[in-house]
Design an enzyme around this catalytic site. Sequence first.
Site, PDB file in Angstrom:
ATOM      1  N   ASP A  35     -12.890  20.417  44.912  1.00  0.00           N
ATOM      2  CA  ASP A  35     -13.394  19.139  44.396  1.00  0.00           C
ATOM      3  C   ASP A  35     -14.006  18.312  45.540  1.00  0.00           C
ATOM      4  OD1 ASP A  35     -12.092  19.720  41.829  1.00  0.00           O
ATOM      5  OD2 ASP A  35     -10.251  19.352  42.928  1.00  0.00           O
ATOM      6  N   HIS A  63      -5.757  17.808  40.322  1.00  0.00           N
ATOM      7  CA  HIS A  63      -6.902  18.712  40.225  1.00  0.00           C
ATOM      8  C   HIS A  63      -7.173  18.941  38.736  1.00  0.00           C
ATOM      9  CE1 HIS A  63      -9.693  21.934  40.879  1.00  0.00           C
ATOM     10  NE2 HIS A  63      -8.947  22.778  40.206  1.00  0.00           N
TER      11      HIS A  63
END
EC number: 1.1.1.37
Length: 210
Positions: A35, A63
């Site tokens: 990410d 996440h």
Amino acid sequence: MVIVVGNPANTNCLTASKSAPSIPKENFSCLTRLDHNRAKAQIALKLGVTSDDVKNVIIWGNHSSTQYPDVNHAKVKLQGKEVGVYEALKDDSWLKGEFITTVQQRGAAVIKARKLSSAMSAAKAICDHVRDIWFGTPEGEFVSMGVVSDGNSYGVPDDLLYSFPVTVKDKTWKVVEGLPINDFSREKMDLTAKELAEEKETAFEFLSSA
């Protein structure tokens, strides 16, 4: 060192840590570097620079699609000078809107387009994560890792596995302290913490009944 990648990565990592009490909980981390790398790439694309020219983006929290990609403290190298990302882009509505949702939903978008997950990007992110644990983070730079939240200064409840900005030295991570948090960020950070607390409760209920 135990690094958890399989989803739900944060809660799987917390569960693994609880299941192996003889291993220090600081030795467990989960991957939010994918990410982090995606957030850097989005900023780089928008400014016409390389990802390496962007530093100190932060992925806060889970996440998942509640993660909060934060560039309030990020810097970009433009014409040899380091500039704040907000100052460089001058597009607050994109940074507070489309940028965040793009990073949050990038994994799903890749699967939709390729009919496969972003395996190579994940592998690269794992290498970055391990390299930084092994060799440390460069001076003046921090990265995102899912680590145990105990004793953090950002109002995140203890005993969660939450992604924070960290520096690494001598194979030991440390949460970057003292970054100012505005109201917009506070709300996003709390939202993803709430999801992690709910995931934890569900996982632990299941484990105790198993």
